[in-house]
Design a protein around this motif. Structure first.
Motif, mmCIF file in Angstrom:
data_model
loop_
_atom_site.group_PDB
_atom_site.id
_atom_site.type_symbol
_atom_site.label_atom_id
_atom_site.label_comp_id
_atom_site.label_asym_id
_atom_site.label_seq_id
_atom_site.Cartn_x
_atom_site.Cartn_y
_atom_site.Cartn_z
ATOM 1 N N UNK A 224 32.198 -12.329 -39.056
ATOM 2 C CA UNK A 224 31.378 -11.866 -37.922
ATOM 3 C C UNK A 224 29.962 -11.531 -38.375
ATOM 4 N N UNK A 225 29.850 -10.866 -39.510
ATOM 5 C CA UNK A 225 28.520 -10.507 -40.028
ATOM 6 C C UNK A 225 27.713 -11.756 -40.370
ATOM 7 N N UNK A 226 28.350 -12.694 -41.046
ATOM 8 C CA UNK A 226 27.654 -13.921 -41.447
ATOM 9 C C UNK A 226 27.244 -14.721 -40.223
ATOM 10 N N UNK A 227 28.121 -14.787 -39.227
ATOM 11 C CA UNK A 227 27.800 -15.530 -38.010
ATOM 12 C C UNK A 227 26.608 -14.921 -37.290
ATOM 13 N N UNK A 228 26.539 -13.577 -37.264
ATOM 14 C CA UNK A 228 25.406 -12.907 -36.615
ATOM 15 C C UNK A 228 24.095 -13.267 -37.313
ATOM 16 N N UNK A 229 24.101 -13.223 -38.629
ATOM 17 C CA UNK A 229 22.875 -13.549 -39.376
ATOM 18 C C UNK A 229 22.490 -15.011 -39.149
ATOM 19 N N UNK A 230 23.460 -15.886 -39.118
ATOM 20 C CA UNK A 230 23.164 -17.306 -38.884
ATOM 21 C C UNK A 230 22.519 -17.526 -37.520
ATOM 22 N N UNK A 231 22.874 -16.708 -36.560
ATOM 23 C CA UNK A 231 22.340 -16.844 -35.198
ATOM 24 C C UNK A 231 21.032 -16.096 -34.992
ATOM 25 N N UNK A 232 20.648 -15.213 -35.936
ATOM 26 C CA UNK A 232 19.470 -14.366 -35.730
ATOM 27 C C UNK A 232 18.493 -14.409 -36.902
#
Length: 319
Positions: A224-232
């Motif tokens: 979840x953390x990695x996905x958030x960074x990838x999107x932002x």
């Protein structure tokens, strides 16, 4: 006028400890607070204890059906009106100047988050110090490693607006790991107060040694953390830092938890499943610098785990 702080306390069947917790919050030297007590479907006298503080105009009681820690925190966020927000677990307590000192740092530094150190208090009275991080004032841009500081929600003050697109994952284990690195990532500045203001009570009879497949949700939290960074922003250096979590929390921490299971008959099965999860979520784990820099004993254990020789690993730990 001073900035308002919303203090959110999820409450579930903690009648033995709740009074101590609430008193530590009501007695804070920082006065511009609202104290949100979220009764999460308690079946003991916890709700009655909360109601005994209703005469304090700062106290707000939210009474809801049981939904778990994340759901209770989110419910508190939904009614919070403060500029900043703190989360206090109901079996823990805080020292009287915690909010004041952390708000002083926030106002001085114009920061979005402030972090303090912690004390772990045990039933026998033993106290262990737990660092909140070795820094004074920093940010992800200046120090990408900051995203890996202690991920507890409870030793921090957050600017409330940071939760507009971030909520604690309901029904999941490792809610702090899934949330706090994202908030650190979002923060313009993070302040540190070098005092152990938060006292984390280590209750006996913990479920930590009970076998439960939900321990593998630690990988969901990291994802979840990695996905958030990838999107932002998709900053490679931040994703690299978050990848370390697969080794720190997935490989190391989860292995240690499994080897301490009370039911020894399940330990081998869980160790094999954990390695399968690690391989699936992070195929390049053997190229991670945390793996490469590990000591000889750890690398030997990692090698045994990778080869499925979990019985040998358990024998090594049992020595």
């Amino acid at each position: 006028m001073s900035k308002k702080v919303s203090i959110i306390v999820p409450v579930y069947n903690v009648e033995k400890y709740l009074e101590r917790c609430i008193k530590s919050i009501v007695g804070q030297t920082y006065e511009n607070t609202e104290i949100i007590l979220v009764n999460d479907g308690s079946t003991d006298s916890s709700l009655q204890i909360c109601k005994s503080y209703e005469s304090d105009s700062r106290v707000i009681i939210v009474d809801k059906i049981n939904g778990g820690l994340s759901d209770a925190r989110n419910a508190g966020l939904n009614v919070a009106t403060g500029d900043y927000v703190a989360f206090i677990d109901s079996d823990d307590f805080i020292k009287e100047s915690m909010i004041e000192q952390m708000m002083i740092a926030i106002n001085r530094d114009e920061s979005d988050i402030c972090v303090c150190d912690m004390e772990y208090l045990y039933d026998d009275g033993k106290i262990n110090f737990a660092s909140g991080g070795n820094f004074k004032l920093s940010s992800i841009k200046e120090n990408p490693e900051l995203i890996r500081i202690n991920n507890s929600a409870c030793n921090k003050l957050f600017k409330k607006e940071m939760f507009k697109d971030v909520k604690f994952p309901v029904g999941k284990y490792y809610e702090d790991l899934a949330t706090i690195p994202i908030l650190i990532y979002k923060a313009n500045k993070v302040s540190k107060v070098n005092d152990a203001f938060y006292v984390y009570y280590q209750r006996s009879g913990s479920i930590a040694h009970t076998a439960n497949k939900k321990i593998f949700e630690i990988y969901d939290a990291i994802d979840d953390c990695i996905q958030y960074v990838k999107q932002h922003g998709n900053e490679e250096i931040i994703i690299k830092e978050l990848n370390h979590f697969y080794i720190i929390h997935g490989l190391d921490l989860t292995t240690l938890r499994i080897k301490d299971f009370d039911d020894k008959s399940l330990r081998e099965e869980y160790l094999i499943e954990n390695m399968n999860e690690l391989q699936k979520r992070y195929p390049l784990w053997k190229k991670d610098s945390y793996y490469l820099q590990a000591g000889l004993k750890k690398k030997f254990i990692y090698s045994l785990l990778e080869k499925g020789k979990v019985r040998t690993v358990l024998k090594l730990y049992d020595k």
